[in-house]
Structures are given as C-alpha cells and as structure tokens.
Design a protein around this motif. Structure first.
Motif, PDB file in Angstrom:
ATOM      1  N   VAL A 213       0.832  -1.207   0.000  1.00  0.00           N
ATOM      2  CA  VAL A 213       0.000   0.000   0.000  1.00  0.00           C
ATOM      3  C   VAL A 213       0.863   1.252   0.000  1.00  0.00           C
ATOM      4  CG1 VAL A 213      -1.672   1.340   1.323  1.00  0.00           C
ATOM      5  CG2 VAL A 213      -1.963  -1.138   1.094  1.00  0.00           C
ATOM      6  N   LEU A 214       1.944   1.236   0.792  1.00  0.00           N
ATOM      7  CA  LEU A 214       2.846   2.390   0.838  1.00  0.00           C
ATOM      8  C   LEU A 214       3.473   2.648  -0.525  1.00  0.00           C
ATOM      9  CD1 LEU A 214       4.379   4.583   2.387  1.00  0.00           C
ATOM     10  CD2 LEU A 214       6.094   2.841   2.984  1.00  0.00           C
ATOM     11  N   ILE A 215       3.930   1.603  -1.194  1.00  0.00           N
ATOM     12  CA  ILE A 215       4.529   1.740  -2.526  1.00  0.00           C
ATOM     13  C   ILE A 215       3.492   2.300  -3.504  1.00  0.00           C
ATOM     14  CG2 ILE A 215       5.469   0.463  -4.490  1.00  0.00           C
ATOM     15  CD1 ILE A 215       6.746  -1.445  -2.450  1.00  0.00           C
ATOM     16  N   THR A 216       2.260   1.804  -3.413  1.00  0.00           N
ATOM     17  CA  THR A 216       1.192   2.290  -4.287  1.00  0.00           C
ATOM     18  C   THR A 216       0.943   3.779  -4.084  1.00  0.00           C
ATOM     19  OG1 THR A 216       0.112   0.121  -4.267  1.00  0.00           O
ATOM     20  CG2 THR A 216      -1.232   2.010  -4.914  1.00  0.00           C
ATOM     21  N   LEU A 217       0.895   4.217  -2.829  1.00  0.00           N
ATOM     22  CA  LEU A 217       0.661   5.632  -2.538  1.00  0.00           C
ATOM     23  C   LEU A 217       1.795   6.499  -3.073  1.00  0.00           C
ATOM     24  CD1 LEU A 217      -0.751   5.416   1.103  1.00  0.00           C
ATOM     25  CD2 LEU A 217      -2.001   5.982  -0.995  1.00  0.00           C
ATOM     26  N   ILE A 218       3.023   6.015  -2.947  1.00  0.00           N
ATOM     27  CA  ILE A 218       4.168   6.767  -3.474  1.00  0.00           C
ATOM     28  C   ILE A 218       4.055   6.908  -4.990  1.00  0.00           C
ATOM     29  CG2 ILE A 218       6.664   6.711  -3.829  1.00  0.00           C
ATOM     30  CD1 ILE A 218       6.889   5.354  -1.088  1.00  0.00           C
ATOM     31  N   MET A 219       3.658   5.821  -5.650  1.00  0.00           N
ATOM     32  CA  MET A 219       3.526   5.864  -7.105  1.00  0.00           C
ATOM     33  C   MET A 219       2.358   6.737  -7.548  1.00  0.00           C
ATOM     34  SD  MET A 219       4.458   1.991  -8.282  1.00  0.00           S
ATOM     35  CE  MET A 219       4.364   2.456 -10.020  1.00  0.00           C
ATOM     36  N   ALA A 220       1.390   6.905  -6.658  1.00  0.00           N
ATOM     37  CA  ALA A 220       0.233   7.750  -6.991  1.00  0.00           C
ATOM     38  C   ALA A 220       0.516   9.233  -6.798  1.00  0.00           C
ATOM     39  CB  ALA A 220      -0.973   7.342  -6.140  1.00  0.00           C
ATOM     40  N   PHE A 221       1.731   9.584  -6.413  1.00  0.00           N
ATOM     41  CA  PHE A 221       2.071  10.982  -6.133  1.00  0.00           C
ATOM     42  C   PHE A 221       1.739  11.922  -7.298  1.00  0.00           C
ATOM     43  CE2 PHE A 221       5.109  14.503  -6.446  1.00  0.00           C
ATOM     44  CZ  PHE A 221       4.808  15.185  -5.269  1.00  0.00           C
ATOM     45  N   PRO A 222       2.029  11.574  -8.573  1.00  0.00           N
ATOM     46  CA  PRO A 222       1.680  12.512  -9.664  1.00  0.00           C
ATOM     47  C   PRO A 222       0.213  12.884  -9.673  1.00  0.00           C
ATOM     48  CG  PRO A 222       3.117  10.775 -10.469  1.00  0.00           C
ATOM     49  CD  PRO A 222       2.715  10.378  -9.078  1.00  0.00           C
ATOM     50  N   ILE A 223      -0.672  11.927  -9.389  1.00  0.00           N
ATOM     51  CA  ILE A 223      -2.110  12.205  -9.364  1.00  0.00           C
ATOM     52  C   ILE A 223      -2.451  13.141  -8.216  1.00  0.00           C
ATOM     53  CG2 ILE A 223      -4.400  11.178  -9.125  1.00  0.00           C
ATOM     54  CD1 ILE A 223      -3.216   8.568 -10.216  1.00  0.00           C
ATOM     55  N   ASN A 227      -3.708  17.130  -8.565  1.00  0.00           N
ATOM     56  CA  ASN A 227      -5.000  17.514  -8.011  1.00  0.00           C
ATOM     57  C   ASN A 227      -4.848  18.581  -6.935  1.00  0.00           C
ATOM     58  OD1 ASN A 227      -7.645  15.915  -8.823  1.00  0.00           O
ATOM     59  ND2 ASN A 227      -5.909  14.529  -9.105  1.00  0.00           N
ATOM     60  N   TYR A 228      -3.797  18.461  -6.146  1.00  0.00           N
ATOM     61  CA  TYR A 228      -3.538  19.479  -5.116  1.00  0.00           C
ATOM     62  C   TYR A 228      -3.348  20.849  -5.765  1.00  0.00           C
ATOM     63  CZ  TYR A 228      -0.872  22.192  -1.698  1.00  0.00           C
ATOM     64  OH  TYR A 228      -0.427  23.197  -0.869  1.00  0.00           O
ATOM     65  N   GLN A 229      -2.660  20.908  -6.890  1.00  0.00           N
ATOM     66  CA  GLN A 229      -2.402  22.169  -7.575  1.00  0.00           C
ATOM     67  C   GLN A 229      -3.611  22.679  -8.351  1.00  0.00           C
ATOM     68  OE1 GLN A 229       1.193  21.013  -9.848  1.00  0.00           O
ATOM     69  NE2 GLN A 229       2.324  22.452  -8.551  1.00  0.00           N
ATOM     70  N   ASN A 230      -4.599  21.815  -8.560  1.00  0.00           N
ATOM     71  CA  ASN A 230      -5.751  22.195  -9.384  1.00  0.00           C
ATOM     72  C   ASN A 230      -7.089  22.001  -8.664  1.00  0.00           C
ATOM     73  OD1 ASN A 230      -4.673  22.764 -12.324  1.00  0.00           O
ATOM     74  ND2 ASN A 230      -3.540  20.969 -11.587  1.00  0.00           N
ATOM     75  N   ASN A 231      -7.092  22.352  -7.373  1.00  0.00           N
ATOM     76  CA  ASN A 231      -8.329  22.349  -6.586  1.00  0.00           C
ATOM     77  C   ASN A 231      -9.022  20.985  -6.563  1.00  0.00           C
ATOM     78  OD1 ASN A 231      -8.285  25.164  -5.856  1.00  0.00           O
ATOM     79  ND2 ASN A 231      -8.887  25.633  -7.961  1.00  0.00           N
ATOM     80  N   TRP A 232      -8.219  19.917  -6.630  1.00  0.00           N
ATOM     81  CA  TRP A 232      -8.741  18.546  -6.585  1.00  0.00           C
ATOM     82  C   TRP A 232      -9.791  18.322  -7.659  1.00  0.00           C
ATOM     83  CZ3 TRP A 232      -5.473  16.134  -3.567  1.00  0.00           C
ATOM     84  CH2 TRP A 232      -4.857  16.845  -2.533  1.00  0.00           C
ATOM     85  N   ALA A 233      -9.580  18.942  -8.818  1.00  0.00           N
ATOM     86  CA  ALA A 233     -10.589  18.955  -9.881  1.00  0.00           C
ATOM     87  C   ALA A 233     -10.974  17.560 -10.354  1.00  0.00           C
ATOM     88  CB  ALA A 233     -10.081  19.782 -11.060  1.00  0.00           C
ATOM     89  N   SER A 234      -9.987  16.684 -10.496  1.00  0.00           N
ATOM     90  CA  SER A 234     -10.282  15.340 -10.997  1.00  0.00           C
ATOM     91  C   SER A 234     -11.158  14.571 -10.021  1.00  0.00           C
ATOM     92  CB  SER A 234      -8.974  14.577 -11.243  1.00  0.00           C
ATOM     93  OG  SER A 234      -9.230  13.317 -11.832  1.00  0.00           O
TER      94      SER A 234
END
Length: 544
Positions: A213-223, A227-234
């Motif tokens: 799960v930790l590895i998955t969360l790290i890999m999900a960082f681009p998403i 989203n953090y930079q774009n008001n969680w738009a997605s």
C-alpha cells in the motif's frame, strides 16, 4: 484442433492471443478514432503529471508509442492492443491457478468474444487497457503469495521472498492506480477477502500488505500533486458522476438502462452466464478460497456502478463494471470446462460457443468494414443504423474528420501563427483536434470543456483570430463564443465525406481578435481563465 488438455491449454491460449493480437493491430491501424479517443488525443501530446478526468499512465504510454509509430491511430492505440494481449495471458495464468489450465483457456476465449473487451478495451485509446492488465497482474501475484487456488502447486516462500512479492504487488497496484481510479475496488476487494477468510487474516498482522500500500501511494504521487495544484478537480469531477451534490431521487429507468447496457456490452448470451458466476462465487465462497477471492474482487465494481444508477445518471458508461466481469470470466471458464466434460451438457455448450464465436467475428468484420468504407450506405437496410438509438449512422463517430485538415491546408490557415481553433462542445473539440493532428491550439467555448481547459492556456491566445468549427450548434456559437471576439463571419461549410458520401456538414466561422468578454460570464471556465483564475474553483465541476 486437438483435444484440449491440461498440458496443451497454455499453448492454445498463446495461439489465440497471437491471432487476436494481429487482428487488433489491423483494426487499430485502419479504423478512425471514436469521440472519446479523439478527446484524449491532446493529452498524449501534452505530457502532464495527471489530467482532469483520468490518471496519466495511458497518456504517457501513447505519447511514447507515437514517437515510434507517429501520430496515427496505430500510434495511439498500440499500447492498448499490446496490453490486452498481456491481459489475456494474465487471465489464463490467474484462472489456471484458481481452477485449472483448461478453465484458463476458456476464460480467455470468452473474454475475447465479449463485445466490450474484444474491441473497446482491447483496441481503443482509453485508460481501461492498462487498468485491466495491471489489475490482473496484481491479482495473480496476490493469489501466488497468499497461496490461493486449486492449482497452486508446492511453492514455498521464505520471509525475504514474501516481501519481494509484496513489493512487486505494490508496484503493480501503483501502475493500476496510475491507470484508472477503479483500482480502489481492487484494494477493497482484497481487504474483504482477507477479513472474510480466517486462513488469510494473518496478513492483517504481516508488514507485506502495508508495504504494498505504501509503494502504491508513493507511485500515486503525480495524481495527488496535480490535483492538489488544481483544486482537486479530478476527484471532484469523478465524485460528481456518482451523484454527489445532487438532490436524491430514485430513477428505476436509469437502473434498468444500466443492466440492459451491461448485457449488451458483454453480449446478452455471454452476460447471463457471466453474471450467474457472481452468485455461484457467492455460494461457494465459504468452502472455496478460489471462489471467495473471485467474489470479493468482482462484486464491488459491478454492484457499486449498478446500484448508484438508481440516483446517478452514468449515461452510457456501461464499461465501468468491466473489471468485475473480467474476474468472473475465471469461474465461467471453469464452468465451461466442466460442461464440456459432461456428455449431457457438452453439445449445448459447443453450440453456444460456436454461435458466440461466429457472431463476434462477423459483427466485428461488418462494423469495421463499414466504418472504413461506408458500404452499408449502399448495400445495407437503412433502418439498421437506428438500432444504436441514433437517427444518424453511429459509426460516423468513428471516422476521422480529415476533410477539416484538407480545408485548413487549402485556406493556408496552418501558416497563420496568430490563428487558433475553437468548437462549442468538448467532444467536437477532440474530433477537430485529431483531424488537425494538434497543429493548432484549440479552445472549447462551453461550460464543460473538461480536460481541454487544462491543456491549452487561452491567455497566450489574446489578440489572435480563430476558426470555430461547429456541428449544428449555431446558438452555442452565438451565445458562448461570439462575446470573446470583435466579429464572427460564417464561411462555407466543411463536408465530412466517407467513400464519396457526405456524412456530416460542419459549420465554419472566422472570428477576429480574441479577448475577454465585456459582460461577466462566470458560467464559462474560459472566462475565469482569462480573468486570472483556474477554470474550476474548489468544489466546482462542469455544469450539466
């Protein structure tokens, strides 16, 4: 074909995968992009950490593929075709471990006959192909490390090897997360499987799953970062599609439409026995870890995306349940193997299988040929095109609007560096953008621009002229596009022609001097961008 046995099932499965791979390469190369594919095209030539309505992996893969094959339909679709070949093999491996090798072969056969899988997922430039591959790859590794299945062999795991497997699972789950948000159901399904089976609960105390799960969360960082930079738009957009923020009201018609659509997408005679395996798996879940594993992973996407149609209009997204059905192909393959081994049921099963094979082959051949040549216009009954619920021929949506490119070349518009393109609808924006191969910046003049609002900066186009292409949207052009220009002049239309037949009439407008509207237009994300704000603020989504 020699009699199918445990020893030759893998060879037959590989042969089928190779044959279908070659066929799909031809389909991918010679048929045009659909509406959704064209809409996604701009993302494949504009690399971002993530995107408005989808995670980034399939964009990244097609970006790389177009560097090899060029900006062609094959270039965009090749990753999907290749990954689906891998998906078929992973389904064989998973089914072989859960049941037996013959069941694995039949599972691959059925998946390749199912309409939504054999073309839409297997050929089209969509996020589903990488999702399905990495979903099954992770699912296979999980049954390996958990020692689930009737055919698991005598593999032994030491502590170090177990951790390596969980690292691999984390990487695969991470790639699935970068493919599509559906991966949440895989996480939840595995967790419920562990909780529901006493023999598996020791994994709750093992560091391995938490490492994955930790590895998955790290890999999900681009998403997460995008989203953090774009008001969680997605996240806001996808959440709104589940009915959040809307007045609750039951719609039995939407629910029935969803069930009917799922049956149609899988093909009714395949959907019924596949859906039946959900109940079979439920009944067998207590006595069989294999059935329990399939049930808990399959049930969530199928039930969730079906039940929410009681209050959320998912329209025609019947493929959202596909990961669940894909898991059910494993027990269905086992059921087919058992029926073929029974003299009383073998004959009927062979007839069902032969009908399914011929129907799929003939239908795909006819539709592909018509999409490319339009031969049905000359030789087929006209009423047949209305069966898809459209007064026009729905296959027109799958041809490329190359006549738009021809017009731009004729008028010399490509040479004008101070000229961009616009349309009044997000889906038309994609069709026009693909026809022009991304040579011009493009703007969607609408309250729902979706991904296009994030891939083109309209502030850089201030003072430029524009060519707006419309498809019968005169009122939208007047209300939503005209206020951004000094003047709009209608030009001769563009005819979209297939095999000498005019299929569509596109209206063309020359617009001078792009600027901010004089009146306030808070309903348009474009207006917000031109006044120094993001297209969607916190909690905002495209208007219905």
């Amino acid at each position: 074909m020699k009699k199918l046995t445990e020893s030759n099932a893998a060879r037959y499965a590989l042969t089928l995968i190779i044959i279908t791979f070659i066929i799909r390469i031809l389909i991918a190369a010679y048929t045009g992009l659909g509406i959704g594919e064209s809409y996604y095209f701009r993302g494949a030539i504009t690399l971002e950490l993530s995107y408005f309505d989808q995670p980034p992996l399939f964009f990244w893969l097609s970006w790389l593929s177009t560097k090899i094959f060029g900006l062609t339909t094959l270039g965009l679709r090749f990753p999907a075709v290749l990954l689906f070949a891998g998906t078929s093999w992973m389904l064989f491996l998973l089914t072989r471990q859960l049941f037996n090798a013959k069941a694995g072969f039949w599972a691959v056969v059925v998946m390749n006959l199912s309409a939504v899988f054999t073309v839409a997922i297997a050929c089209w430039f969509q996020p589903d192909a990488p999702l399905m591959f990495f979903w099954l790859a992770a699912a296979y590794c999980i049954v390996q490390v958990m020692q689930v299945g009737e055919n698991r062999g005598t593999i032994t795991f030491n502590k170090r090897k177990t951790y390596l497997w969980w690292v691999n699972i984390g990487l695969l789950m991470g790639l699935a997360t970068l493919s599509k948000y559906h991966v949440l159901f895989l996480f939840a399904g595995v967790f419920l499987f562990i909780v529901a089976n006493k023999s598996q609960r020791h994994w709750l105390r093992n560091p391995g799953p938490y490492l994955a799960v930790l590895i998955t969360l790290i890999m999900a960082f681009p998403i997460i970062w995008w989203n953090y930079q774009n008001n969680w738009a997605s996240f806001v957009f996808q959440g709104s599609r589940a009915g959040t923020g809307q007045k609750f009201q039951l719609h039995i018609d939407w629910f029935l439409r969803s069930l009917g659509g799922q049956a149609l997408w899988l093909l009714p005679w395949i959907w019924v026995p596949t859906f039946r395996q959900l109940f079979v798996s439920f009944k067998q879940r207590v006595t069989s870890l294999s059935y329990s594993y399939v049930f808990w992973i399959a049930v969530l996407p199928i039930v969730f995306f079906t039940v929410i149609t009681l209050w959320a209009d998912l329209q025609y997204h019947f493929h959202w349940q596909a990961p669940g059905y894909m898991m059910l192909f494993a027990p269905l393959g086992y059921a087919i193997d058992k029926k073929l081994s029974n003299t009383e049921t073998a004959r009927g099963t062979r007839r069902w299988m032969n009908f399914s094979i011929w129907f799929t082959v003939i239908t795909i051949t006819v539709l592909s040929l018509h999409m490319v040549t339009g031969f049905w216009t000359w030789y087929g009954p006209k009423w047949a095109v209305g069966l898809a619920g459209d007064t026009d021929d729905p296959t027109v949506q799958g041809i490329d609007y190359n006549d738009i490119n021809t017009r731009f070349e004729k008028e010399g518009w490509f040479n004008n560096k101070n000229l961009f393109v616009g349309t009044p609808r997000w889906w038309l924006t994609g069709k026009v953008d693909w026809a022009l191969k991304g040579k011009k910046e493009i703007i969607c003049f609408n309250h729902d621009p979706r991904n296009m609002a994030y891939l083109v900066d309209p502030n850089k186009l201030i003072g430029h002229d524009a060519i707006i292409v419309s498809q019968g949207e005169y009122e939208s052009v007047t209300q939503d596009a005209k206020p951004f220009f000094d003047s709009i002049t209608e030009l001769p239309e563009i005819k979209i022609i297939r095999s000498g037949v005019t299929e569509l009439h596109m209206q063309v407008y020359y617009c001078k001097n792009f600027h901010v509207t004089k009146e306030t237009r808070e309903d348009l994300p474009l207006y917000k961008q031109l006044t120094g704000r993001p297209p969607f603020g916190p909690g905002e989504k495209p208007q219905d």
